[in-house]
Design an enzyme around this catalytic site. Sequence first.
Site, PDB file in Angstrom:
ATOM      1  N   ASP A  87       0.941  -1.291  -0.178  1.00 37.23           N
ATOM      2  CA  ASP A  87       0.054   0.094   0.061  1.00 37.23           C
ATOM      3  C   ASP A  87       0.706   1.345  -0.014  1.00 37.23           C
ATOM      4  O   ASP A  87       0.423   2.206  -0.713  1.00 37.23           O
ATOM      5  CB  ASP A  87      -0.888  -0.085   1.108  1.00 37.23           C
ATOM      6  CG  ASP A  87      -2.044  -1.146   1.054  1.00 37.23           C
ATOM      7  OD1 ASP A  87      -2.223  -1.510  -0.002  1.00 37.23           O
ATOM      8  OD2 ASP A  87      -2.769  -1.085   2.024  1.00 37.23           O
TER       9      ASP A  87
ATOM     10  N   GLU B 275       3.749   1.754  -1.353  1.00 38.68           N
ATOM     11  CA  GLU B 275       4.256   1.978  -2.743  1.00 38.68           C
ATOM     12  C   GLU B 275       3.095   2.584  -3.720  1.00 38.68           C
ATOM     13  O   GLU B 275       3.550   3.329  -4.424  1.00 38.68           O
ATOM     14  CB  GLU B 275       4.830   0.572  -3.144  1.00 38.68           C
ATOM     15  CG  GLU B 275       6.198   0.539  -3.284  1.00 38.68           C
ATOM     16  CD  GLU B 275       6.566  -1.120  -3.761  1.00 38.68           C
ATOM     17  OE1 GLU B 275       6.931  -1.392  -4.976  1.00 38.68           O
ATOM     18  OE2 GLU B 275       6.535  -1.869  -2.798  1.00 38.68           O
ATOM     19  N   PHE B 276       1.997   1.862  -3.589  1.00 44.10           N
ATOM     20  CA  PHE B 276       0.796   2.391  -4.236  1.00 44.10           C
ATOM     21  C   PHE B 276       0.558   3.629  -4.152  1.00 44.10           C
ATOM     22  O   PHE B 276       0.627   4.727  -5.004  1.00 44.10           O
ATOM     23  CB  PHE B 276      -0.375   1.413  -3.955  1.00 44.10           C
ATOM     24  CG  PHE B 276      -1.573   1.933  -4.975  1.00 44.10           C
ATOM     25  CD1 PHE B 276      -1.757   1.561  -6.039  1.00 44.10           C
ATOM     26  CD2 PHE B 276      -2.456   2.938  -4.365  1.00 44.10           C
ATOM     27  CE1 PHE B 276      -2.685   1.933  -6.911  1.00 44.10           C
ATOM     28  CE2 PHE B 276      -3.536   3.384  -4.992  1.00 44.10           C
ATOM     29  CZ  PHE B 276      -3.540   2.928  -6.170  1.00 44.10           C
ATOM     30  N   ASP B 277       0.638   4.169  -2.727  1.00 46.99           N
ATOM     31  CA  ASP B 277       0.321   5.513  -2.099  1.00 46.99           C
ATOM     32  C   ASP B 277       1.421   6.540  -2.710  1.00 46.99           C
ATOM     33  O   ASP B 277       1.063   7.629  -3.186  1.00 46.99           O
ATOM     34  CB  ASP B 277       0.487   5.648  -0.751  1.00 46.99           C
ATOM     35  CG  ASP B 277      -1.222   5.010   0.039  1.00 46.99           C
ATOM     36  OD1 ASP B 277      -2.047   4.551  -1.013  1.00 46.99           O
ATOM     37  OD2 ASP B 277      -0.968   4.899   1.114  1.00 46.99           O
TER      38      ASP B 277
ATOM     39  N   LYS C 238      -9.426   3.993  10.432  1.00 46.41           N
ATOM     40  CA  LYS C 238      -9.474   3.780   9.127  1.00 46.41           C
ATOM     41  C   LYS C 238      -9.487   2.193   9.003  1.00 46.41           C
ATOM     42  O   LYS C 238      -8.504   1.695   8.900  1.00 46.41           O
ATOM     43  CB  LYS C 238      -8.637   4.527   8.193  1.00 46.41           C
ATOM     44  CG  LYS C 238      -8.803   4.353   6.680  1.00 46.41           C
ATOM     45  CD  LYS C 238      -8.174   5.196   5.876  1.00 46.41           C
ATOM     46  CE  LYS C 238      -8.437   5.405   4.330  1.00 46.41           C
ATOM     47  NZ  LYS C 238      -8.375   3.933   3.604  1.00 46.41           N
TER      48      LYS C 238
ATOM     49  N   ARG D 169     -18.417  -1.070  -3.457  1.00 42.10           N
ATOM     50  CA  ARG D 169     -18.260   0.135  -4.027  1.00 42.10           C
ATOM     51  C   ARG D 169     -18.202   0.368  -5.349  1.00 42.10           C
ATOM     52  O   ARG D 169     -18.739   1.172  -6.079  1.00 42.10           O
ATOM     53  CB  ARG D 169     -17.047   1.128  -3.128  1.00 42.10           C
ATOM     54  CG  ARG D 169     -17.012   2.560  -3.342  1.00 42.10           C
ATOM     55  CD  ARG D 169     -15.835   2.966  -2.768  1.00 42.10           C
ATOM     56  NE  ARG D 169     -14.552   2.624  -3.419  1.00 42.10           N
ATOM     57  CZ  ARG D 169     -13.473   3.025  -3.099  1.00 42.10           C
ATOM     58  NH1 ARG D 169     -13.059   3.676  -1.755  1.00 42.10           N
ATOM     59  NH2 ARG D 169     -12.282   2.675  -3.675  1.00 42.10           N
TER      60      ARG D 169
ATOM     61  N   GLU E 215     -17.620  -0.797   6.461  1.00 43.42           N
ATOM     62  CA  GLU E 215     -16.592  -1.415   6.179  1.00 43.42           C
ATOM     63  C   GLU E 215     -16.786  -3.057   6.635  1.00 43.42           C
ATOM     64  O   GLU E 215     -16.798  -3.236   7.620  1.00 43.42           O
ATOM     65  CB  GLU E 215     -15.186  -0.734   6.689  1.00 43.42           C
ATOM     66  CG  GLU E 215     -13.931  -1.221   5.885  1.00 43.42           C
ATOM     67  CD  GLU E 215     -13.750  -0.386   4.669  1.00 43.42           C
ATOM     68  OE1 GLU E 215     -14.652   0.282   4.314  1.00 43.42           O
ATOM     69  OE2 GLU E 215     -12.635  -0.564   4.175  1.00 43.42           O
TER      70      GLU E 215
ATOM     71  N   LYS F 189     -13.380  13.634   9.971  1.00 44.47           N
ATOM     72  CA  LYS F 189     -14.550  14.116   9.225  1.00 44.47           C
ATOM     73  C   LYS F 189     -15.218  15.482   9.991  1.00 44.47           C
ATOM     74  O   LYS F 189     -15.313  15.355  11.327  1.00 44.47           O
ATOM     75  CB  LYS F 189     -15.690  13.348   9.169  1.00 44.47           C
ATOM     76  CG  LYS F 189     -15.505  12.070   8.507  1.00 44.47           C
ATOM     77  CD  LYS F 189     -16.380  10.642   8.766  1.00 44.47           C
ATOM     78  CE  LYS F 189     -15.867   9.543   8.189  1.00 44.47           C
ATOM     79  NZ  LYS F 189     -16.626   8.380   8.083  1.00 44.47           N
TER      80      LYS F 189
HETATM   81  P1  NAD Z   1      -8.994   4.940   0.654  1.00 44.29           P
HETATM   82  O1  NAD Z   1      -8.300   3.573   1.196  1.00 44.29           O
HETATM   83  O2  NAD Z   1      -7.945   6.143   0.407  1.00 44.29           O
HETATM   84  O3  NAD Z   1     -10.212   5.483   1.316  1.00 44.29           O
HETATM   85  C1  NAD Z   1     -11.646   5.425   1.031  1.00 44.29           C
HETATM   86  C2  NAD Z   1     -12.105   4.216   1.900  1.00 44.29           C
HETATM   87  O4  NAD Z   1     -11.845   3.985   3.148  1.00 44.29           O
HETATM   88  C3  NAD Z   1     -13.628   4.295   1.808  1.00 44.29           C
HETATM   89  O5  NAD Z   1     -14.332   4.112   0.802  1.00 44.29           O
HETATM   90  C4  NAD Z   1     -13.855   3.130   2.965  1.00 44.29           C
HETATM   91  O6  NAD Z   1     -14.181   1.908   2.345  1.00 44.29           O
HETATM   92  C5  NAD Z   1     -12.677   3.291   3.723  1.00 44.29           C
HETATM   93  N1  NAD Z   1     -12.873   3.565   5.065  1.00 44.29           N
HETATM   94  C6  NAD Z   1     -12.236   2.691   6.351  1.00 44.29           C
HETATM   95  N2  NAD Z   1     -12.670   3.529   7.392  1.00 44.29           N
HETATM   96  C7  NAD Z   1     -13.441   4.426   7.178  1.00 44.29           C
HETATM   97  C8  NAD Z   1     -13.971   5.235   7.852  1.00 44.29           C
HETATM   98  N3  NAD Z   1     -13.883   5.324   9.401  1.00 44.29           N
HETATM   99  N4  NAD Z   1     -14.719   6.559   7.409  1.00 44.29           N
HETATM  100  C9  NAD Z   1     -14.898   6.526   6.022  1.00 44.29           C
HETATM  101  N5  NAD Z   1     -14.426   5.609   5.199  1.00 44.29           N
HETATM  102  C10 NAD Z   1     -13.677   4.513   5.645  1.00 44.29           C
HETATM  103  O7  NAD Z   1      -9.504   4.215  -0.497  1.00 44.29           O
HETATM  104  P2  NAD Z   1      -9.624   3.623  -1.825  1.00 44.29           P
HETATM  105  O8  NAD Z   1      -9.853   4.630  -2.850  1.00 44.29           O
HETATM  106  O9  NAD Z   1     -10.233   2.129  -1.714  1.00 44.29           O
HETATM  107  O10 NAD Z   1      -8.243   2.994  -2.025  1.00 44.29           O
HETATM  108  C11 NAD Z   1      -7.108   3.722  -1.884  1.00 44.29           C
HETATM  109  C12 NAD Z   1      -6.191   3.008  -0.939  1.00 44.29           C
HETATM  110  O11 NAD Z   1      -6.060   1.590  -1.171  1.00 44.29           O
HETATM  111  C13 NAD Z   1      -4.684   3.339  -1.110  1.00 44.29           C
HETATM  112  O12 NAD Z   1      -4.708   4.293  -0.106  1.00 44.29           O
HETATM  113  C14 NAD Z   1      -4.004   2.136  -1.060  1.00 44.29           C
HETATM  114  O13 NAD Z   1      -3.234   2.089   0.307  1.00 44.29           O
HETATM  115  C15 NAD Z   1      -5.052   1.069  -1.159  1.00 44.29           C
HETATM  116  N6  NAD Z   1      -4.658   0.248  -2.659  1.00 44.29           N
HETATM  117  C16 NAD Z   1      -3.610  -0.435  -2.665  1.00 44.29           C
HETATM  118  C17 NAD Z   1      -3.304  -0.902  -3.793  1.00 44.29           C
HETATM  119  C18 NAD Z   1      -2.009  -1.632  -3.805  1.00 44.29           C
HETATM  120  O14 NAD Z   1      -1.532  -2.436  -4.939  1.00 44.29           O
HETATM  121  N7  NAD Z   1      -1.239  -2.056  -3.007  1.00 44.29           N
HETATM  122  C19 NAD Z   1      -3.865  -0.675  -5.179  1.00 44.29           C
HETATM  123  C20 NAD Z   1      -4.836   0.120  -5.019  1.00 44.29           C
HETATM  124  C21 NAD Z   1      -5.433   0.504  -3.584  1.00 44.29           C
END
Ligand code: NAD
Length: 340
Positions: free
Chosen positions: A39, A41-43, A125, A146, A183, A299
Amino acid sequence: VESAAVPAHELREEYADLVDKVRKYRHAYYNENTQLVSDAEFDELFARLEELEALHPELVTNDSPTQEVGGEVSAAFSPVKHPSQMYSLEDVFSYEELETWFERARTNSASLAPGVEVKWLTEVKIDGLAVNLIYRDGVLDVAATRGDGTTGEDVTDNVKTIADIPHELKGEGWPAELEVRGEVFIPSKEFEAFNESLIAEGKAPLANPRNAAAGSLRQKDPAQTAKRPLRMFVHGVGAREGMDVESQHEIYAQLEAWGLPVSPYNKLFDTTDEVFAYIDQIGQDRHSLVHEIDGMVIKIDDFQAQRALGYTSRTPRWAVAYKYPPEEVHTDLLEIRVQV
Ligand code: NAD
């Protein structure tokens, strides 16, 4: 810092390469329930993409990954259109960035929703996957992933196997159509036990609780989902016409009264100092929580301010995700402390 001297074709190449990688990694993550990179690295890739777009707006296309929520709808499931859009979250990676976000949110709220006293609802989170639950006349009608934020995957039968999620709401007073966002996750202890049972059966263990939760929920056969130790906490609402609740913490209280599971880690603060202190505290305790987390979510609590601030195409402007430093760093620090 970007040098103005970088040739345009090199920039475009770097940009195209980043876009390809983000798309490929997202596909693996959302569609295959697996990950090709960490994650962190992705970020980093995603942050670089945002940085390039900020420095060179001419590179940005309408279908850039920064303009999209990120998931997909697999052909293995029926598509479901969400009554109201689902979003991702803006990420910050340091206290400085978070402080800047607080200042912007405060300023925007003061000008767009004057008179509203800004309070900060601080949540963990949860590292799982988002679901949208649609209750019609108090009965769970549809549950969806989603997906791309507009359309998700129909996982109703699978979601109905999760004991935390009521098939019918308790009490009274719910709107005719209620969209509850939460979640789905596997608790850390159950994840370990489940992996041990897989190993005992000679099967490969699952990589981490997040991918395990996603894989468990997105089974073709709900009987398989039923065998997995899935749970859920609520973290938002969509459609809720007729409900006269005016803040996020009040709506959680209402959802809890109707029988929905609300996270025990939510806290409402008046000051950002208190928010930082809570982030510190959870950072230290993160491995003793019920589930894995990948950060904290802050929030603006008041719905009038939330409405006034609104959304970008990908994220709400009234919420932010603070990501803790990658785990490797934590472990190293702990080891150093132990050695001292
Ligand atoms: P995000 O993780 O940046 O945040 C949005 C999501 O957080 C919401 O849709 C919800 O499902 C969740 N969430 C959990 N607790 C919450 C809370 N208390 N309130 C509100 N939302 C909450 O979302 P994203 O767009 O799904 O994905 C991006 C993240 O996923 C990246 O930051 C990365 O770490 C991970 N990702 C990793 C890879 C990888 O290849 N490793 C690929 C894609 C995404």
